[in-house]
Design a protein around this motif. Structure first.
Motif, PDB file in Angstrom:
ATOM      1  N   HIS A 183      12.278   9.148 -11.608  1.00 21.57           N
ATOM      2  CA  HIS A 183      12.533   7.675 -11.582  1.00 21.57           C
ATOM      3  C   HIS A 183      11.836   6.989 -12.757  1.00 21.57           C
ATOM      4  O   HIS A 183      12.223   6.282 -13.538  1.00 21.57           O
ATOM      5  CB  HIS A 183      12.406   7.237 -10.293  1.00 21.57           C
ATOM      6  CG  HIS A 183      13.235   7.410  -9.334  1.00 21.57           C
ATOM      7  ND1 HIS A 183      13.220   7.369  -7.965  1.00 21.57           N
ATOM      8  CD2 HIS A 183      14.746   7.765  -9.411  1.00 21.57           C
ATOM      9  CE1 HIS A 183      14.361   7.806  -7.278  1.00 21.57           C
ATOM     10  NE2 HIS A 183      15.250   7.932  -8.308  1.00 21.57           N
ATOM     11  N   GLN A 184      10.598   7.171 -12.787  1.00 22.77           N
ATOM     12  CA  GLN A 184       9.673   6.579 -13.953  1.00 22.77           C
ATOM     13  C   GLN A 184       9.932   7.313 -15.162  1.00 22.77           C
ATOM     14  O   GLN A 184      10.185   6.227 -16.232  1.00 22.77           O
ATOM     15  CB  GLN A 184       8.305   7.175 -13.402  1.00 22.77           C
ATOM     16  CG  GLN A 184       7.625   6.336 -12.193  1.00 22.77           C
ATOM     17  CD  GLN A 184       7.848   4.874 -12.374  1.00 22.77           C
ATOM     18  OE1 GLN A 184       7.552   4.198 -13.388  1.00 22.77           O
ATOM     19  NE2 GLN A 184       8.669   4.098 -11.293  1.00 22.77           N
ATOM     20  N   ASP A 196      10.232  11.013  -7.582  1.00 22.31           N
ATOM     21  CA  ASP A 196       9.630   9.763  -8.066  1.00 22.31           C
ATOM     22  C   ASP A 196       9.249   9.793  -9.417  1.00 22.31           C
ATOM     23  O   ASP A 196       9.142   8.691 -10.076  1.00 22.31           O
ATOM     24  CB  ASP A 196       8.178   9.489  -7.052  1.00 22.31           C
ATOM     25  CG  ASP A 196       8.491   9.373  -5.786  1.00 22.31           C
ATOM     26  OD1 ASP A 196       9.745   8.841  -5.686  1.00 22.31           O
ATOM     27  OD2 ASP A 196       7.613   9.532  -4.944  1.00 22.31           O
ATOM     28  N   ARG A 236       2.398  14.250  -7.863  1.00 21.33           N
ATOM     29  CA  ARG A 236       3.601  13.364  -7.015  1.00 21.33           C
ATOM     30  C   ARG A 236       4.868  13.710  -6.855  1.00 21.33           C
ATOM     31  O   ARG A 236       5.211  14.994  -7.672  1.00 21.33           O
ATOM     32  CB  ARG A 236       3.475  12.017  -7.804  1.00 21.33           C
ATOM     33  CG  ARG A 236       2.188  11.448  -7.712  1.00 21.33           C
ATOM     34  CD  ARG A 236       2.063  10.531  -6.435  1.00 21.33           C
ATOM     35  NE  ARG A 236       2.912   9.504  -6.388  1.00 21.33           N
ATOM     36  CZ  ARG A 236       2.978   8.207  -6.833  1.00 21.33           C
ATOM     37  NH1 ARG A 236       1.889   8.006  -7.773  1.00 21.33           N
ATOM     38  NH2 ARG A 236       3.969   7.509  -6.257  1.00 21.33           N
TER      39      ARG A 236
END
Length: 95
Positions: free
Chosen positions: A45-46, A42, A38
């Motif tokens: 951010h997680q 992203d 991914r």
């Protein structure tokens, strides 16, 4: 003296366990995101969300410890040692 030998009853144990289970799920999600290649932003951010959640757990534990264990130690004239222990933990948390 090692602090790992001390046992206490967490006043909000179930709430803490629920938070940790959510964090565990978030970490598994990050693992899956990496496996699936991914987008890096992203994933970051997680990771940031997990760090924030862990910080909240740490602060909750620190508050419980201060209100219960440290307060009891102060009443029993062992306050200096308990305060030094809290300051040591806070220093580690801020690194």
């Amino acid at each position: 003296m090692t602090t790992s030998s001390k046992k206490v009853v967490q006043p909000d144990k179930q709430q803490m366990l629920n938070r940790l289970k959510r964090i565990e799920g978030q970490v598994r999600g990050i693992h899956k995101m990496v496996e699936e290649d991914r987008y890096c932003v992203d994933v970051m951010h997680q990771v940031s969300a997990v760090n924030s959640a862990l910080n909240k757990v740490s602060l909750a534990l620190l508050a419980d410890h201060t209100h219960h264990c440290v307060a009891r130690a102060v009443k029993e004239d062992n306050g200096a040692e308990a305060i030094d222990e809290v300051l040591d933990v806070m220093e580690r948390m801020l690194k």
